[in-house]
Enzyme design. Structure first.
Site, short mmCIF file in Angstrom:
data_model
loop_
_atom_site.label_atom_id
_atom_site.label_comp_id
_atom_site.label_asym_id
_atom_site.label_seq_id
_atom_site.Cartn_x
_atom_site.Cartn_y
_atom_site.Cartn_z
N ASP A 1 39.88 42.18 43.45
CA ASP A 1 40.50 42.76 44.65
C ASP A 1 41.55 43.48 44.24
O ASP A 1 42.72 43.28 43.71
CB ASP A 1 41.03 41.86 45.48
CG ASP A 1 39.73 40.96 46.03
OD1 ASP A 1 38.81 41.57 46.69
OD2 ASP A 1 39.86 39.76 46.25
N ASP B 1 32.00 38.31 51.79
CA ASP B 1 33.48 37.89 51.10
C ASP B 1 34.37 37.42 52.34
O ASP B 1 34.62 38.34 53.09
CB ASP B 1 33.88 39.41 50.60
CG ASP B 1 35.34 39.23 49.70
OD1 ASP B 1 35.96 38.38 49.67
OD2 ASP B 1 35.87 40.25 49.31
N GLY C 1 36.97 32.80 46.75
CA GLY C 1 38.24 32.45 46.06
C GLY C 1 38.97 31.31 46.10
O GLY C 1 38.56 30.63 45.27
C1 DX5 Z 1 40.08 39.27 50.84
C2 DX5 Z 1 39.45 39.37 49.51
C3 DX5 Z 1 38.56 38.42 48.86
C4 DX5 Z 1 39.38 36.95 48.92
C5 DX5 Z 1 38.42 35.79 49.28
O1 DX5 Z 1 40.77 40.51 51.32
O2 DX5 Z 1 38.73 40.56 49.67
O3 DX5 Z 1 37.88 38.65 47.73
O4 DX5 Z 1 40.03 36.76 47.71
O5 DX5 Z 1 39.20 34.69 49.41
P1 DX5 Z 1 38.70 33.42 50.02
O6 DX5 Z 1 37.23 33.06 49.57
O7 DX5 Z 1 39.96 32.35 49.87
O8 DX5 Z 1 38.47 33.70 51.68
ZN ZN Z 2 37.40 41.08 47.95
#
Ligand code: DX5
Ligand code: ZN
Length: 221
Positions: free
Chosen positions: A36, A177, A199
């Site tokens: 990211d 995502d 994440g």
């Molecule tokens: C948020 C990012 C995601 C994030 C996902 O803006 O694009 O990739 O890291 O994290 P989780 O799975 O914890 O929501």
């Molecule tokens: Zn992302």
């Protein structure tokens, strides 16, 4: 059976030992990581960029690195990420002046190209550029932070885009995502997603192999 793919988002990894943390998910069988890029303008957070991407390649990470741009200007970052070792690059349609040009730039530099839609963003432009996409990424949280809760209405959007892809006849992956966990991943798969960007569920687990296996079990059962 669909070719499901779980892709850890390194935003939740331990940045003090990023290479090692990524090596651990690779040992657990992961074939792609999600990277990211945030600029503190397009989204209210600042993360990593091409320098860190290149450092990971130099460290020895050879699996696919999927770059999610939440930063401007898109076109210059596309090139910087290509040179740093990206395998695929996606951006948000409203973050560039010329969607078609940015997609072309990604593809002509040998990377797979994707478009990302925020929970509240309409899908209108898909009609005109769907033939240029390798994947579509639907955000199920507002971009900027990991650890947020999945926004349930996005399930309808996943169904909608899944049908759109089927009707288009193109070979396009559908990624989701944000906020994915062991309890909701099967519903997200049933709605039509085949790629799961995850994440905090992975990187806060004490055993990465176990949590990744459990997530795959949920979508394959
Ligand atoms: C948020 C990012 C995601 C994030 C996902 O803006 O694009 O990739 O890291 O994290 P989780 O799975 O914890 O929501
Ligand atoms: Zn992302």
């Amino acid at each position: 059976m669909k070719n499901f793919l779980i892709v850890p988002s390194i935003l939740s990894a331990n940045f003090a030992c990023l290479g090692e943390d990524i090596s651990k998910v690779i040992s657990a069988g992961i074939k792609m990581i999600h990277f990211d890029v945030m600029d503190n303008h397009y989204v209210p957070n600042l993360s990593v960029g091409p320098l860190v991407l290149k450092a990971l390649r130099d460290y020895g990470v050879t699996i696919s690195i999927d770059v999610h741009l939440m930063a401007r200007p898109v076109d210059r970052l596309i090139l910087d990420c290509v040179y740093a070792g990206a395998s695929s690059i996606s951006f948000h349609p409203e973050s560039t002046d010329h969607i078609d040009r940015s997609l072309e730039l990604i593809k002509e530099n040998g990377c797979k190209a994707g478009l990302v839609f925020n929970p509240g963003t309409a899908l209108g432009c898909l009609e005109y550029i769907i033939n240029k996409l390798d994947f579509i990424l639907l955000m199920s949280v507002n971009p900027g932070f990991s650890g947020q809760s999945f926004i349930p209405i996005v399930l309808n959007k996943i169904c909608q885009v899944s049908n759109l892809i089927k009707n288009s006849g193109f070979n396009i992956r559908l990624a989701v995502d944000g906020g994915i966990n062991i309890r909701n991943i099967s519903v997200i798969a049933e709605a039509g997603a085949d790629t799961f960007i995850i994440g905090s569920t992975i990187f806060t687990a004490s055993n990465y192999r176990q949590v990744i296996n459990d997530l795959y079990c949920e979508i394959n059962k």
